[in-house]
Design a protein around this motif. Structure first.
Motif, PDB file in Angstrom:
ATOM      1  N   PHE A 101      -1.026  -2.314  -0.608  1.00  0.00           N
ATOM      2  CA  PHE A 101      -1.994  -1.250  -0.854  1.00  0.00           C
ATOM      3  C   PHE A 101      -2.031  -0.891  -2.337  1.00  0.00           C
ATOM      4  CE2 PHE A 101      -3.573   3.221  -0.488  1.00  0.00           C
ATOM      5  CZ  PHE A 101      -4.849   2.880  -0.065  1.00  0.00           C
ATOM      6  N   GLN A 102      -0.869  -0.855  -2.972  1.00  0.00           N
ATOM      7  CA  GLN A 102      -0.806  -0.577  -4.405  1.00  0.00           C
ATOM      8  C   GLN A 102      -1.623  -1.614  -5.185  1.00  0.00           C
ATOM      9  OE1 GLN A 102       1.445   2.030  -6.185  1.00  0.00           O
ATOM     10  NE2 GLN A 102       0.520   2.750  -4.288  1.00  0.00           N
ATOM     11  N   SER A 103      -1.513  -2.869  -4.801  1.00  0.00           N
ATOM     12  CA  SER A 103      -2.268  -3.946  -5.429  1.00  0.00           C
ATOM     13  C   SER A 103      -3.768  -3.759  -5.222  1.00  0.00           C
ATOM     14  CB  SER A 103      -1.807  -5.285  -4.868  1.00  0.00           C
ATOM     15  OG  SER A 103      -2.548  -6.340  -5.427  1.00  0.00           O
ATOM     16  N   LEU A 104      -4.146  -3.359  -4.024  1.00  0.00           N
ATOM     17  CA  LEU A 104      -5.553  -3.107  -3.716  1.00  0.00           C
ATOM     18  C   LEU A 104      -6.115  -2.008  -4.620  1.00  0.00           C
ATOM     19  CD1 LEU A 104      -7.675  -4.026  -1.503  1.00  0.00           C
ATOM     20  CD2 LEU A 104      -7.028  -1.926  -0.321  1.00  0.00           C
ATOM     21  N   ILE A 105      -5.360  -0.942  -4.804  1.00  0.00           N
ATOM     22  CA  ILE A 105      -5.769   0.155  -5.688  1.00  0.00           C
ATOM     23  C   ILE A 105      -5.983  -0.371  -7.103  1.00  0.00           C
ATOM     24  CG2 ILE A 105      -4.950   2.263  -6.822  1.00  0.00           C
ATOM     25  CD1 ILE A 105      -3.506   2.921  -4.127  1.00  0.00           C
ATOM     26  N   ARG A 106      -5.025  -1.143  -7.603  1.00  0.00           N
ATOM     27  CA  ARG A 106      -5.145  -1.683  -8.967  1.00  0.00           C
ATOM     28  C   ARG A 106      -6.364  -2.602  -9.103  1.00  0.00           C
ATOM     29  NH1 ARG A 106       0.601  -1.283  -8.494  1.00  0.00           N
ATOM     30  NH2 ARG A 106       0.810  -3.367  -7.605  1.00  0.00           N
ATOM     31  N   GLU A 107      -6.650  -3.390  -8.067  1.00  0.00           N
ATOM     32  CA  GLU A 107      -7.824  -4.276  -8.106  1.00  0.00           C
ATOM     33  C   GLU A 107      -9.122  -3.484  -8.144  1.00  0.00           C
ATOM     34  OE1 GLU A 107      -7.952  -7.746  -5.468  1.00  0.00           O
ATOM     35  OE2 GLU A 107      -5.823  -7.356  -5.042  1.00  0.00           O
ATOM     36  N   PHE A 108      -9.218  -2.438  -7.325  1.00  0.00           N
ATOM     37  CA  PHE A 108     -10.429  -1.606  -7.338  1.00  0.00           C
ATOM     38  C   PHE A 108     -10.623  -0.993  -8.718  1.00  0.00           C
ATOM     39  CE2 PHE A 108     -10.883  -1.996  -2.836  1.00  0.00           C
ATOM     40  CZ  PHE A 108     -12.186  -1.594  -2.554  1.00  0.00           C
ATOM     41  N   ILE A 110      -8.310  12.439  -1.313  1.00  0.00           N
ATOM     42  CA  ILE A 110      -8.225  13.827  -0.862  1.00  0.00           C
ATOM     43  C   ILE A 110      -6.756  14.199  -0.784  1.00  0.00           C
ATOM     44  CG2 ILE A 110      -8.724  15.422   1.046  1.00  0.00           C
ATOM     45  CD1 ILE A 110     -11.139  13.538   1.672  1.00  0.00           C
ATOM     46  N   CYS A 111      -6.431  15.344  -1.338  1.00  0.00           N
ATOM     47  CA  CYS A 111      -5.098  15.929  -1.248  1.00  0.00           C
ATOM     48  C   CYS A 111      -4.041  14.984  -1.832  1.00  0.00           C
ATOM     49  CB  CYS A 111      -4.814  16.321   0.203  1.00  0.00           C
ATOM     50  SG  CYS A 111      -3.453  17.459   0.427  1.00  0.00           S
ATOM     51  N   VAL A 112      -2.985  14.686  -1.089  1.00  0.00           N
ATOM     52  CA  VAL A 112      -1.868  13.887  -1.620  1.00  0.00           C
ATOM     53  C   VAL A 112      -2.202  12.417  -1.812  1.00  0.00           C
ATOM     54  CG1 VAL A 112      -0.068  15.440  -0.785  1.00  0.00           C
ATOM     55  CG2 VAL A 112      -0.871  13.568   0.679  1.00  0.00           C
ATOM     56  N   ALA A 113      -3.410  11.999  -1.470  1.00  0.00           N
ATOM     57  CA  ALA A 113      -3.788  10.590  -1.657  1.00  0.00           C
ATOM     58  C   ALA A 113      -3.861  10.195  -3.130  1.00  0.00           C
ATOM     59  CB  ALA A 113      -5.104  10.293  -0.953  1.00  0.00           C
ATOM     60  N   ALA A 114      -3.796  11.162  -4.031  1.00  0.00           N
ATOM     61  CA  ALA A 114      -3.719  10.828  -5.459  1.00  0.00           C
ATOM     62  C   ALA A 114      -2.354  10.244  -5.816  1.00  0.00           C
ATOM     63  CB  ALA A 114      -3.984  12.067  -6.309  1.00  0.00           C
ATOM     64  N   LEU A 115      -1.335  10.546  -5.024  1.00  0.00           N
ATOM     65  CA  LEU A 115       0.013  10.056  -5.340  1.00  0.00           C
ATOM     66  C   LEU A 115       0.124   8.533  -5.331  1.00  0.00           C
ATOM     67  CD1 LEU A 115       2.010  12.878  -3.583  1.00  0.00           C
ATOM     68  CD2 LEU A 115       1.851  12.458  -6.046  1.00  0.00           C
ATOM     69  N   PRO A 116      -0.450   7.827  -4.353  1.00  0.00           N
ATOM     70  CA  PRO A 116      -0.387   6.367  -4.454  1.00  0.00           C
ATOM     71  C   PRO A 116      -1.135   5.830  -5.670  1.00  0.00           C
ATOM     72  CG  PRO A 116      -1.697   7.021  -2.549  1.00  0.00           C
ATOM     73  CD  PRO A 116      -1.025   8.249  -3.086  1.00  0.00           C
ATOM     74  N   LEU A 117      -2.179   6.530  -6.104  1.00  0.00           N
ATOM     75  CA  LEU A 117      -2.870   6.104  -7.334  1.00  0.00           C
ATOM     76  C   LEU A 117      -1.926   6.255  -8.522  1.00  0.00           C
ATOM     77  CD1 LEU A 117      -6.442   7.693  -7.032  1.00  0.00           C
ATOM     78  CD2 LEU A 117      -5.559   5.590  -6.013  1.00  0.00           C
ATOM     79  N   GLY A 118      -1.217   7.390  -8.553  1.00  0.00           N
ATOM     80  CA  GLY A 118      -0.260   7.605  -9.630  1.00  0.00           C
ATOM     81  C   GLY A 118       0.827   6.544  -9.623  1.00  0.00           C
ATOM     82  N   ARG A 119       1.348   6.270  -8.463  1.00  0.00           N
ATOM     83  CA  ARG A 119       2.413   5.265  -8.361  1.00  0.00           C
ATOM     84  C   ARG A 119       1.917   3.873  -8.754  1.00  0.00           C
ATOM     85  NH1 ARG A 119       7.139   4.774  -4.054  1.00  0.00           N
ATOM     86  NH2 ARG A 119       7.981   2.797  -4.778  1.00  0.00           N
ATOM     87  N   SER A 120       0.649   3.578  -8.469  1.00  0.00           N
ATOM     88  CA  SER A 120       0.105   2.254  -8.813  1.00  0.00           C
ATOM     89  C   SER A 120      -0.023   2.053 -10.317  1.00  0.00           C
ATOM     90  CB  SER A 120      -1.273   2.072  -8.170  1.00  0.00           C
ATOM     91  OG  SER A 120      -2.257   2.814  -8.876  1.00  0.00           O
TER      92      SER A 120
END
Length: 165
Positions: free
Chosen positions: A62-69, A79-89
């Motif tokens: 999922f982290q890789s998918l975020i970086r690709e997008f 929404i809400c805490v879903a920003a945290l995986p973006l931060g971690r990516s």
């Protein structure tokens, strides 16, 4: 259960997952089947730690998918805490964003730990990324996403038709 064969590893996988509160959800694709060129945006709802949210969104696939997008400058809405995986990516490094603001700012401090300029506002947009600070902001995030995908005029038509002011 709905099962299908994964052609990349020749294993049988389930198409049903259990979401928060053990609600079954049928998924249309698994990570290995996703071609980001088929999508204009990625929308990530928040979740609860006690229901495995962080294990799922911190999964490297999922982290890789975020970086690709992000690399393709596609819109990412959270929404809400879903920003945290973006931060971690790493995609929010040095950028503005927000996340869950209650509970003494615990999650905002966690987001700061990913080198993010945390803004304590309901919705923050930085280039192609939309973040918000609690579940109450979901309609606002949806309208911002619609605006970025279409136009302000079309978003306003939909917003008024739905009874939002």
């Amino acid at each position: 259960m709905i099962w299908s064969r994964c052609y990349c590893c020749d294993m049988w996988i389930t198409r049903q997952v259990l979401s928060t509160f053990n609600i079954p959800v049928i998924v249309s694709k698994i990570f290995e089947e996703i071609n980001i060129d088929d999508y204009d945006a990625l929308a990530i709802p928040g979740g609860f730690e006690e229901f495995g949210f962080y294990e799922d969104v911190y999964d490297e696939r999922f982290q890789s998918l975020i970086r690709e997008f992000d690399a393709k400058n596609k819109i990412i809405a959270t929404i809400c805490v879903a920003a945290l995986p973006l931060g971690r990516s790493g995609i929010l490094n040095g950028r503005k964003a927000t996340t869950y603001h209650l509970d003494g700012g615990k999650r905002q401090n966690q987001l700061k730990g990913f080198h993010v300029n945390v803004i304590n506002e309901p919705i923050v947009v930085d280039r192609n990324v939309i973040t918000s600070y609690c579940p109450e902001t979901a309609p606002g995030v949806a309208f911002k996403l619609l605006e970025l995908l279409t136009s302000i005029e079309l978003m306003e038509i939909v917003k008024q038709a739905m009874g939002f002011k």
